[in-house]
Write a protein that holds these residues in place. Structure first.
Motif, mmCIF file in Angstrom:
data_model
loop_
_atom_site.group_PDB
_atom_site.id
_atom_site.type_symbol
_atom_site.label_atom_id
_atom_site.label_comp_id
_atom_site.label_asym_id
_atom_site.label_seq_id
_atom_site.Cartn_x
_atom_site.Cartn_y
_atom_site.Cartn_z
ATOM 1 N N ALA A 1 68.977 37.221 37.077
ATOM 2 C CA ALA A 1 69.980 36.472 36.318
ATOM 3 C C ALA A 1 69.319 35.347 35.530
ATOM 4 O O ALA A 1 69.661 35.100 34.364
ATOM 5 N N THR A 2 68.373 34.646 36.162
ATOM 6 C CA THR A 2 67.665 33.567 35.483
ATOM 7 C C THR A 2 66.838 34.100 34.320
ATOM 8 O O THR A 2 66.870 33.555 33.209
ATOM 9 N N MET A 3 66.117 35.189 34.547
ATOM 10 C CA MET A 3 65.297 35.771 33.484
ATOM 11 C C MET A 3 66.173 36.310 32.350
ATOM 12 O O MET A 3 65.891 36.096 31.169
ATOM 13 N N GLY A 4 67.275 37.003 32.731
ATOM 14 C CA GLY A 4 68.177 37.535 31.715
ATOM 15 C C GLY A 4 68.825 36.438 30.906
ATOM 16 O O GLY A 4 68.942 36.540 29.669
ATOM 17 N N GLY A 5 69.237 35.364 31.583
ATOM 18 C CA GLY A 5 69.829 34.244 30.874
ATOM 19 C C GLY A 5 68.844 33.590 29.927
ATOM 20 O O GLY A 5 69.185 33.240 28.787
ATOM 21 N N PHE A 6 67.608 33.436 30.371
ATOM 22 C CA PHE A 6 66.594 32.808 29.530
ATOM 23 C C PHE A 6 66.285 33.676 28.312
ATOM 24 O O PHE A 6 66.122 33.176 27.197
ATOM 25 N N ILE A 7 66.225 34.998 28.519
ATOM 26 C CA ILE A 7 66.012 35.907 27.389
ATOM 27 C C ILE A 7 67.160 35.793 26.393
ATOM 28 O O ILE A 7 66.955 35.770 25.173
ATOM 29 N N GLY A 8 68.394 35.707 26.929
ATOM 30 C CA GLY A 8 69.550 35.544 26.059
ATOM 31 C C GLY A 8 69.487 34.276 25.239
ATOM 32 O O GLY A 8 69.835 34.254 24.050
ATOM 33 N N VAL A 9 69.014 33.196 25.868
ATOM 34 C CA VAL A 9 68.843 31.929 25.149
ATOM 35 C C VAL A 9 67.818 32.074 24.040
ATOM 36 O O VAL A 9 68.011 31.579 22.917
ATOM 37 N N LEU A 10 66.711 32.753 24.323
ATOM 38 C CA LEU A 10 65.682 32.956 23.294
ATOM 39 C C LEU A 10 66.215 33.789 22.136
ATOM 40 O O LEU A 10 65.881 33.533 20.974
ATOM 41 N N VAL A 11 67.067 34.762 22.436
ATOM 42 C CA VAL A 11 67.672 35.579 21.379
ATOM 43 C C VAL A 11 68.542 34.713 20.477
ATOM 44 O O VAL A 11 68.536 34.841 19.253
ATOM 45 N N ILE A 12 69.300 33.799 21.101
ATOM 46 C CA ILE A 12 70.181 32.916 20.330
ATOM 47 C C ILE A 12 69.370 31.921 19.500
ATOM 48 O O ILE A 12 69.593 31.729 18.302
#
Length: 298
Positions: free
Chosen positions: A137-148
């Motif tokens: 969840a932490t890694m996925g959330g961080f990837i999502g932030v980088l995408v944004i």
């Protein structure tokens, strides 16, 4: 910090659901605080913004003083309250500079390097387990932030560096809050925050004081009520859920902030915001389902 403090596990799925609701309320309050702070900073100094946010909070807790006095008199964990608030106040100062100078989505994106620190501090101080769902969840959330945010040359800014520093301060302050919830109610944690940070804010504001007008009052209320509500809701969530569960969910603040920035300030919003938001949502959905299975039914 005590190594045995992780032994209290949430007792039921109902409590788990309540924790998620408190996280959602916290996200809404944080965004409201951000808008109020940005508007205030157009006419006041950042140090004044911090002071008036705490001053509004003082007005609210005075109204509720009778409810909190018995527990306040016990002065439980007062040293940790002081440590937590000095750390948090410093982080707030850096973060507010970012809110004023950077797009809201960028601020929250940079701030959410915090879960990496939270996971580390929660493991180090609270002995919380770094389970696979939480790490994903932490890694996925961080990837999502980088995408944004799509960090590049545009993100290389002194204000961006201060927000990154604020993230580390916030992570440590949040771990302090998690430990405080073992013996202190969420309401009293917030009261101590106001009582400690108000004089800190006043002293800082005197060094950079600008004239205050009646037009600033609505934004003071929004920033102050938002700040008080955000920390109260966050403490309620941490009382029910482990820190490494709460923070990855809070990643959703990034796409929400992007939407608010678009409508309130005309900040650019595009497909990447929705794609990043979807990654954050899906990664947390999987983690929430797995974490929920650990809880006994009501």
């Amino acid at each position: 910090m005590s190594a045995k403090l992780n032994l209290d596990q949430p007792r039921s799925r109902a409590e788990f659901t309540q924790g998620l609701i408190w996280v959602a309320l916290s996200m809404a309050a944080f965004i409201g605080m951000s808008v109020g702070s940005r508007e205030l900073a157009t006419s006041l100094s950042i140090r004044q913004v911090l002071f008036f946010r705490a001053l509004v909070g003082l007005g609210i807790i005075i109204i509720l003083a009778k409810q909190f006095l018995p527990e306040l008199r016990q002065a439980k964990m007062v040293r940790l309250h002081i440590l937590r608030n000095v750390i948090h106040f410093t982080g707030q100062y850096f973060w507010t500079i970012g809110v004023v100078l950077l797009p809201l989505a960028s601020v929250f994106a940079l701030e959410f390097t915090m879960p990496i620190w939270v996971a580390f501090f929660a493991w180090l101080f609270l002995k919380e387990k770094l389970t696979r769902p939480r790490m994903l969840a932490t890694m996925g959330g961080f990837i999502g932030v980088l995408v944004i945010a799509r960090p590049g040359l545009g993100m290389i800014d002194p204000a961006a560096g201060l927000v990154l520093l604020a993230a580390a301060f916030y992570a440590l302050a949040l771990i302090c809050v998690k430990e405080l919830t073992r013996e202190c109610s969420p309401g009293v944690i917030v009261v101590w925050m106001i009582l400690i940070q108000l004089p800190l804010g006043f002293i800082a504001a005197l060094t950079d004081w600008h004239p205050v007008s009646v037009a600033d009052a609505p934004w003071m209320l929004l920033a102050g009520v938002g700040a008080l509500s955000a920390h109260f809701c966050q403490a309620q969530a941490l009382k029910r859920l482990e820190a490494s569960v709460v923070i990855p969910i809070d990643f959703l603040r990034v796409p929400l902030a992007a939407i608010v920035g678009y409508y309130a300030y005309g900040e650019a919003i595009d497909l990447w915001v929705f794609l990043g938001g979807a990654i954050i949502l899906l990664s947390n959905y999987q983690a929430v389902l797995r974490e929920r299975s650990r809880y006994s039914k009501p």
